[in-house]
Scaffold this motif. Structure first.
Motif, PDB file in Angstrom:
ATOM      1  N   ASP A 102       0.830  -1.213   0.000  1.00  0.00           N
ATOM      2  CA  ASP A 102       0.000   0.000   0.000  1.00  0.00           C
ATOM      3  C   ASP A 102       0.863   1.261   0.000  1.00  0.00           C
ATOM      4  O   ASP A 102       0.451   2.298  -0.519  1.00  0.00           O
ATOM      5  N   LEU A 103       2.045   1.160   0.562  1.00  0.00           N
ATOM      6  CA  LEU A 103       2.943   2.317   0.621  1.00  0.00           C
ATOM      7  C   LEU A 103       3.380   2.778  -0.772  1.00  0.00           C
ATOM      8  O   LEU A 103       3.716   3.941  -0.962  1.00  0.00           O
ATOM      9  N   LEU A 104       3.364   1.863  -1.739  1.00  0.00           N
ATOM     10  CA  LEU A 104       3.820   2.196  -3.094  1.00  0.00           C
ATOM     11  C   LEU A 104       2.717   2.801  -3.968  1.00  0.00           C
ATOM     12  O   LEU A 104       2.991   3.272  -5.069  1.00  0.00           O
ATOM     13  N   LYS A 105       1.483   2.767  -3.503  1.00  0.00           N
ATOM     14  CA  LYS A 105       0.361   3.390  -4.230  1.00  0.00           C
ATOM     15  C   LYS A 105       0.280   2.912  -5.683  1.00  0.00           C
ATOM     16  O   LYS A 105       0.211   3.698  -6.616  1.00  0.00           O
ATOM     17  N   ASP A 106       0.292   1.599  -5.862  1.00  0.00           N
ATOM     18  CA  ASP A 106       0.308   1.000  -7.192  1.00  0.00           C
ATOM     19  C   ASP A 106      -0.762  -0.098  -7.223  1.00  0.00           C
ATOM     20  O   ASP A 106      -0.640  -1.105  -6.524  1.00  0.00           O
ATOM     21  N   LYS A 107      -1.810   0.088  -8.008  1.00  0.00           N
ATOM     22  CA  LYS A 107      -2.935  -0.840  -8.057  1.00  0.00           C
ATOM     23  C   LYS A 107      -2.491  -2.259  -8.424  1.00  0.00           C
ATOM     24  O   LYS A 107      -2.940  -3.236  -7.817  1.00  0.00           O
ATOM     25  N   HIS A 108      -1.595  -2.383  -9.395  1.00  0.00           N
ATOM     26  CA  HIS A 108      -1.118  -3.709  -9.791  1.00  0.00           C
ATOM     27  C   HIS A 108      -0.447  -4.400  -8.606  1.00  0.00           C
ATOM     28  O   HIS A 108      -0.698  -5.586  -8.355  1.00  0.00           O
ATOM     29  N   LEU A 109       0.384  -3.684  -7.878  1.00  0.00           N
ATOM     30  CA  LEU A 109       1.086  -4.280  -6.746  1.00  0.00           C
ATOM     31  C   LEU A 109       0.137  -4.581  -5.584  1.00  0.00           C
ATOM     32  O   LEU A 109       0.347  -5.541  -4.844  1.00  0.00           O
ATOM     33  N   LYS A 110      -0.891  -3.790  -5.455  1.00  0.00           N
ATOM     34  CA  LYS A 110      -1.881  -4.062  -4.406  1.00  0.00           C
ATOM     35  C   LYS A 110      -2.558  -5.405  -4.677  1.00  0.00           C
ATOM     36  O   LYS A 110      -2.709  -6.230  -3.773  1.00  0.00           O
ATOM     37  N   ASP A 111      -2.956  -5.632  -5.920  1.00  0.00           N
ATOM     38  CA  ASP A 111      -3.574  -6.904  -6.300  1.00  0.00           C
ATOM     39  C   ASP A 111      -2.576  -8.060  -6.146  1.00  0.00           C
ATOM     40  O   ASP A 111      -2.920  -9.128  -5.640  1.00  0.00           O
ATOM     41  N   PHE A 112      -1.357  -7.831  -6.587  1.00  0.00           N
ATOM     42  CA  PHE A 112      -0.283  -8.821  -6.455  1.00  0.00           C
ATOM     43  C   PHE A 112      -0.092  -9.197  -4.987  1.00  0.00           C
ATOM     44  O   PHE A 112      -0.031 -10.372  -4.629  1.00  0.00           O
ATOM     45  N   ALA A 113       0.015  -8.184  -4.127  1.00  0.00           N
ATOM     46  CA  ALA A 113       0.248  -8.414  -2.703  1.00  0.00           C
ATOM     47  C   ALA A 113      -0.905  -9.206  -2.087  1.00  0.00           C
ATOM     48  O   ALA A 113      -0.679 -10.087  -1.244  1.00  0.00           O
ATOM     49  N   GLN A 114      -2.119  -8.916  -2.503  1.00  0.00           N
ATOM     50  CA  GLN A 114      -3.278  -9.645  -1.970  1.00  0.00           C
ATOM     51  C   GLN A 114      -3.202 -11.122  -2.333  1.00  0.00           C
ATOM     52  O   GLN A 114      -3.477 -11.980  -1.494  1.00  0.00           O
ATOM     53  N   GLU A 115      -2.801 -11.420  -3.569  1.00  0.00           N
ATOM     54  CA  GLU A 115      -2.677 -12.817  -4.004  1.00  0.00           C
ATOM     55  C   GLU A 115      -1.607 -13.549  -3.212  1.00  0.00           C
ATOM     56  O   GLU A 115      -1.826 -14.667  -2.740  1.00  0.00           O
ATOM     57  N   VAL A 116      -0.435 -12.927  -3.088  1.00  0.00           N
ATOM     58  CA  VAL A 116       0.672 -13.564  -2.366  1.00  0.00           C
ATOM     59  C   VAL A 116       0.316 -13.718  -0.890  1.00  0.00           C
ATOM     60  O   VAL A 116       0.529 -14.775  -0.294  1.00  0.00           O
ATOM     61  N   GLU A 117      -0.238 -12.675  -0.301  1.00  0.00           N
ATOM     62  CA  GLU A 117      -0.629 -12.730   1.111  1.00  0.00           C
ATOM     63  C   GLU A 117      -1.640 -13.848   1.347  1.00  0.00           C
ATOM     64  O   GLU A 117      -1.531 -14.595   2.331  1.00  0.00           O
TER      65      GLU A 117
END
Length: 128
Positions: A102-117
């Protein structure tokens, strides 16, 4: 927002560590490093009576994907899962990757992080 996901198990530390590693492997995550905190502190001449292990874990293809998208992800990799004893109980936990991303403010990474988490939570859930 809660920064960590933590579970309690009736397993011993050693069994919890082994089970977490096995569940991670089933979900294509490898353990890069196993850091036994009391043993390392003892090497440094410090007597620590607690019991805690940090597993640094990674799915190489997912890490490559994230790094190629945004190199700042390097600050958050590899992911860590901790196993420790507290008040006679064995705990298994991790810092939520979604909080970091969330700190990076990047929608793609937010979705990525949710999948990995979600995958790491599944491994932990299966290990208890």
């Amino acid at each position: 927002m809660e920064f960590a996901y933590t579970l309690t198990t009736d397993k011993t530390m050693n069994q919890a560590v082994a089970d977490v590693k096995e569940r991670l492997q089933e979900l294509q995550f490898g353990t890069l490093w196993e850091f036994n905190i009391p043993a390392k502190l003892k090497e440094k001449g410090i007597d620590y009576q607690g019991n805690a292990t940090v597993l640094e874990v990674c799915n190489p293809s997912r890490a490559k994907e994230a790094l190629e998208h945004n190199m700042n992800v390097v600050y958050f990799l590899p992911c860590k899962i901790v196993i420790y004893e507290e008040k006679g109980q064995t705990k298994i936990g991790m810092v939520k990757l979604t909080v970091f991303m969330d700190l990076l403010k990047d929608k793609h990474l937010k979705d990525f992080a949710q999948e990995v988490e979600s995958t790491l939570k599944l491994a932990m859930d299966r290990a208890i």
